[in-house]
Write an enzyme that holds these catalytic residues in place. Structure first.
Site, PDB file in Angstrom:
ATOM      1  N   ASP A   1      40.951 -62.181 -17.174  1.00 45.43           N
ATOM      2  CA  ASP A   1      40.263 -63.363 -17.694  1.00 45.43           C
ATOM      3  C   ASP A   1      40.713 -64.615 -16.958  1.00 45.43           C
ATOM      4  O   ASP A   1      41.795 -64.657 -16.365  1.00 45.43           O
ATOM      5  CB  ASP A   1      40.563 -63.544 -19.187  1.00 45.43           C
ATOM      6  CG  ASP A   1      39.953 -62.438 -20.027  1.00 45.43           C
ATOM      7  OD1 ASP A   1      39.052 -61.756 -19.513  1.00 45.43           O
ATOM      8  OD2 ASP A   1      40.389 -62.264 -21.174  1.00 45.43           O
ATOM      9  N   ARG A   2      39.892 -65.631 -17.032  1.00 44.09           N
ATOM     10  CA  ARG A   2      40.186 -66.891 -16.340  1.00 44.09           C
ATOM     11  C   ARG A   2      41.570 -67.430 -16.681  1.00 44.09           C
ATOM     12  O   ARG A   2      42.290 -67.917 -15.809  1.00 44.09           O
ATOM     13  CB  ARG A   2      39.116 -67.926 -16.715  1.00 44.09           C
ATOM     14  CG  ARG A   2      39.313 -69.291 -16.073  1.00 44.09           C
ATOM     15  CD  ARG A   2      38.097 -70.167 -16.308  1.00 44.09           C
ATOM     16  NE  ARG A   2      38.343 -71.520 -15.858  1.00 44.09           N
ATOM     17  CZ  ARG A   2      38.345 -72.590 -16.646  1.00 44.09           C
ATOM     18  NH1 ARG A   2      38.121 -72.448 -17.935  1.00 44.09           N
ATOM     19  NH2 ARG A   2      38.577 -73.784 -16.154  1.00 44.09           N
TER      20      ARG A   2
END
Length: 284
Positions: free
Chosen positions: A150-151
Site C-alpha cells: 500500500d501507498r
C-alpha cells in the site's frame, strides 16, 4: 540359493540376463541422455535458446505461460507465426508477441526499503511518486515491483524484470513467507489476539495467520504478524475487522529478504547467493 545366502557365503551372484525388451529400453535411455547432452552443448555453443525461455527472459511471463502463447499463435519470429514449442532463436531474430517486439534483457534484481507516500506501480495517473522513481537510475532494464505494498506501507519490496520468478513469488501455491510490524491506535485485546491467531472470517474467506505476537507487552499496541497470504490489504483488513486502525505497517521480511542495513528509501542489488536461493525456493 537366496540373496541372503549369497551375501553370507561370499559367493558371487550369477550375471543378470537382459531380455531383448530390456535392452531396447536401455538403448532408448542412452539415446535420450545423448540427445540431452547434445542439446546442452548446442545451447552453449551456437548462441541460441529455446523460444519459451527467450519470451520469459523478456519479462512477459513464465516459461510455462510462454508455451501457451506459442501454441496460441501469438508469437512471431521474423514476421512468421511459430507454434512449435521446441523452436530455438538467436539474438539476431526478431521475436514479437502480438506485434510487440520482445527484448531478452539481462535479469536485474533490486531490493528496496520502500518509504511511505509511494505507490508500488510502474506509473501513477495521479502523478504520485512511485517505487520506480526511487530506482530510476539503477539500471537500463525495464523492471517492475513483485507484488504490491500500500501507498503508506513501508518495508521490503523486490523489483525485477524476471517474470518467471515474479510469478512464483506472488502465486498463492508457493506460500511465500511475509512478516509485518504492525502498530495500532489502541491496545490489541487478548480476545482479539486469540481470534486472529485461530482464524478470522473476512468478506473474502477465512484468514489465518501463521504467527502473531506482541512486540511490546506493556502497551500491546504493537504486534508482529507472519503470513503467507497474498490477498489485497490483508493485514490492514484483519485488524480493521475488529475496529482497530493500523497507524503503521512495515514489511520486515519477504521470502527470506530483509531490510537489514538498508535505510528507508534506499535500495541495493541482490547478491548472487540471494538470487540463487530465491530461484531455488530456499528463501521462504
Amino acid at each position: 540359493m537366496s540373496e541372503r545366502n549369497y551375501r553370507r557365503g561370499g559367493k558371487r551372484r550369477p550375471a543378470q540376463r537382459f531380455t531383448l525388451k530390456e535392452g531396447a529400453k536401455n538403448y532408448r535411455n542412452e539415446r535420450w541422455k545423448a540427445r540431452v547432452s547434445e542439446e546442452v552443448e548446442k545451447s552453449s555453443n551456437d548462441g541460441t535458446m529455446r523460444l519459451n525461455r527467450y519470451i520469459a527472459n523478456s519479462g512477459v511471463c513464465s516459461r510455462r505461460d510462454a508455451e501457451k502463447l506459442i501454441l496460441n499463435g501469438e508469437i512471431t519470429i521474423n514476421g512468421k507465426v511459430v507454434t512449435a514449442l521446441g523452436t530455438r532463436v538467436s539474438k539476431n531474430d526478431k521475436v514479437a508477441h502480438n506485434g510487440v517486439l520482445l527484448n531478452p534483457e539481462e535479469r536485474v534484481y533490486i531490493l528496496l526499503n520502500k518509504p511511505k507516500n509511494t505507490v508500488s506501480t510502474a506509473s501513477d495517473p495521479e502523478g504520485r511518486r512511485t517505487v520506480l522513481d526511487i530506482v530510476e537510475n539503477a539500471c537500463d532494464e525495464r523492471i517492475y515491483p513483485v507484488g504490491r505494498l500500500d501507498r503508506n506501507t513501508t518495508g521490503v519490496l523486490l523489483l525485477t524484470n524476471d517474470g518467471e520468478l515474479s510469478k512464483k513469488l506472488t502465486h498463492p501455491s508457493y506460500e511465500v513467507k511475509k512478516i509485518y510490524h504492525v502498530k495500532l491506535n489502541s491496545p490489541l485485546s487478548q480476545q482479539h489476539f486469540d481470534e486472529i491467531k485461530n482464524g478470522v472470517k473476512l468478506e473474502d474467506g477465512l484468514m489465518k495467520v501463521d504467527e502473531i505476537s506482541y512486540i511490546n507487552e506493556s502497551g500491546k499496541k504493537e504486534v508482529g504478524v507472519e503470513i503467507h497470504s497474498g490477498k489485497n490489504r490483508i493485514v490492514r483488513r484483519l485488524f480493521e475487522h475488529f475496529g482497530y486502525e493500523v497507524t503503521y505497517l512495515d514489511r520486515v521480511y519477504f521470502s527470506g529478504l530483509t531490510k537489514a542495513n538498508l535505510a528507508r528509501g534506499k535500495w541495493r542489488f541482490l547478491t548472487e547467493k540471494e538470487i540463487t536461493f530465491l530461484k531455488a525456493g530456499m528463501l521462504k
